[in-house]
Design a protein around this motif. Structure first.
Motif, mmCIF file in Angstrom:
data_model
loop_
_atom_site.group_PDB
_atom_site.id
_atom_site.type_symbol
_atom_site.label_atom_id
_atom_site.label_comp_id
_atom_site.label_asym_id
_atom_site.label_seq_id
_atom_site.Cartn_x
_atom_site.Cartn_y
_atom_site.Cartn_z
ATOM 1 N N THR A 195 -8.535 -9.501 3.082
ATOM 2 C CA THR A 195 -7.116 -9.705 2.807
ATOM 3 C C THR A 195 -6.557 -10.560 3.933
ATOM 4 O OG1 THR A 195 -6.259 -7.763 3.991
ATOM 5 C CG2 THR A 195 -6.953 -7.432 1.685
ATOM 6 N N TYR A 215 -7.269 -2.007 -3.242
ATOM 7 C CA TYR A 215 -7.314 -1.050 -4.341
ATOM 8 C C TYR A 215 -8.032 -1.650 -5.560
ATOM 9 C CZ TYR A 215 -5.433 2.088 -7.965
ATOM 10 O OH TYR A 215 -5.290 2.959 -9.007
ATOM 11 N N VAL A 217 -6.190 3.950 1.019
ATOM 12 C CA VAL A 217 -6.485 3.314 -0.266
ATOM 13 C C VAL A 217 -7.916 3.654 -0.699
ATOM 14 C CG1 VAL A 217 -6.804 1.093 -1.445
ATOM 15 C CG2 VAL A 217 -4.811 1.453 0.029
ATOM 16 N N THR A 253 -0.385 -12.347 4.044
ATOM 17 C CA THR A 253 0.046 -11.732 2.795
ATOM 18 C C THR A 253 0.831 -10.452 3.098
ATOM 19 O OG1 THR A 253 -1.942 -12.599 1.724
ATOM 20 C CG2 THR A 253 -0.799 -10.839 0.578
ATOM 21 N N ASP A 254 1.791 -10.163 2.258
ATOM 22 C CA ASP A 254 2.599 -8.948 2.367
ATOM 23 C C ASP A 254 1.691 -7.712 2.407
ATOM 24 O OD1 ASP A 254 3.708 -6.791 0.148
ATOM 25 O OD2 ASP A 254 5.232 -7.377 1.616
ATOM 26 N N MET A 255 2.054 -6.731 3.245
ATOM 27 C CA MET A 255 1.249 -5.514 3.412
ATOM 28 C C MET A 255 0.972 -4.819 2.081
ATOM 29 S SD MET A 255 -0.462 -3.331 5.084
ATOM 30 C CE MET A 255 -0.162 -3.637 6.795
ATOM 31 N N GLY A 256 1.981 -4.665 1.268
ATOM 32 C CA GLY A 256 1.782 -4.012 -0.023
ATOM 33 C C GLY A 256 0.765 -4.742 -0.876
ATOM 34 N N GLN A 257 0.807 -6.067 -0.871
ATOM 35 C CA GLN A 257 -0.142 -6.849 -1.657
ATOM 36 C C GLN A 257 -1.556 -6.729 -1.091
ATOM 37 O OE1 GLN A 257 0.421 -8.293 -4.663
ATOM 38 N NE2 GLN A 257 -1.806 -8.405 -4.606
ATOM 39 N N ARG A 258 -1.666 -6.650 0.215
ATOM 40 C CA ARG A 258 -2.984 -6.479 0.838
ATOM 41 C C ARG A 258 -3.609 -5.157 0.402
ATOM 42 N NH1 ARG A 258 -2.661 -7.867 7.164
ATOM 43 N NH2 ARG A 258 -4.917 -8.081 6.920
ATOM 44 N N LEU A 259 -2.800 -4.109 0.391
ATOM 45 C CA LEU A 259 -3.304 -2.805 -0.033
ATOM 46 C C LEU A 259 -3.664 -2.810 -1.518
ATOM 47 C CD1 LEU A 259 -0.866 -0.504 1.982
ATOM 48 C CD2 LEU A 259 -3.259 -1.038 2.524
ATOM 49 N N CYS A 260 -2.880 -3.529 -2.318
ATOM 50 C CA CYS A 260 -3.196 -3.668 -3.747
ATOM 51 C C CYS A 260 -4.516 -4.408 -3.954
ATOM 52 C CB CYS A 260 -2.078 -4.401 -4.489
ATOM 53 S SG CYS A 260 -0.617 -3.392 -4.783
ATOM 54 N N GLN A 288 -4.238 2.864 7.001
ATOM 55 C CA GLN A 288 -3.630 2.540 5.705
ATOM 56 C C GLN A 288 -4.706 2.094 4.710
ATOM 57 O OE1 GLN A 288 -0.718 -0.241 7.282
ATOM 58 N NE2 GLN A 288 0.924 1.201 6.830
#
Length: 163
Positions: A44, A58, A95, A48-55, A91
């Motif tokens: 990642t 996932y 995930v 990139t935005d943290m939420g998008q990285r986690l997505c 974090q």
């Protein structure tokens, strides 16, 4: 009896993975055949935005699990060294744990020292010694690249040796 083991080296920027099949002869304790199924990394971007990285983690983990269909997942335990990076890894690890729960997959965890001990016989081995042990145990001509993929294979091998 064959077991498919997926080894994971959790990280937010780079999550290393290694998948092996481990077949033990029930009649001979020392008779184990290990084959590499796949290895690599999920990346990642820090841009990139943290939420998008986690997505991304996932989604890619779901795809990886569907591809490998592991019987067991082995995870390197979180190692605390710098608070800022530890939080990011934690974090990513969350995930990983969520994804494993959704697939109803059993998992085991190993500390870096346990992995080094299992592969080299020495809990303070350096990274190169572990990587060379991975290549030797899996009968590979070269050390798997990148390093995080070799780490994923090392975690999977540790689980295989514990079976």
């Amino acid at each position: 009896m064959e077991k498919r083991i997926l080894g994971l080296d959790p990280g937010l920027a780079i999550l290393g993975f290694g998948a092996i099949s481990c077949t033990k002869n029930p009649n001979l304790i020392q008779d184990t055949t290990v084959n590499v199924m796949d290895f690599g990394v999920i990346r990642t971007s820090k841009d990139t935005d943290m939420g998008q990285r986690l997505c991304t983690l996932y989604d890619d983990l779901h795809t990886l699990i569907d591809h490998v269909q592991p019987d067991l997942v082995a995870i390197e335990k979180l190692f605390f060294y710098r608070m800022s990076s530890t939080i990011l890894v934690a974090q990513a690890r969350g995930v990983v744990m969520l994804t494993l729960a959704q697939h109803h997959l059993p998992y085991v965890e190993y500390t870096p020292a346990q992995i080094k001990q299992a592969l080299t016989g020495y809990g303070n081995a350096d990274k190169l010694e572990v990587q060379e042990a991975v290549a030797r145990e899996l009968d590979l001509e070269d050390i798997p690249q990148p390093d995080d993929a070799a780490d994923g294979l090392a975690v999977a091998l540790t689980a295989c040796f514990q079976l």
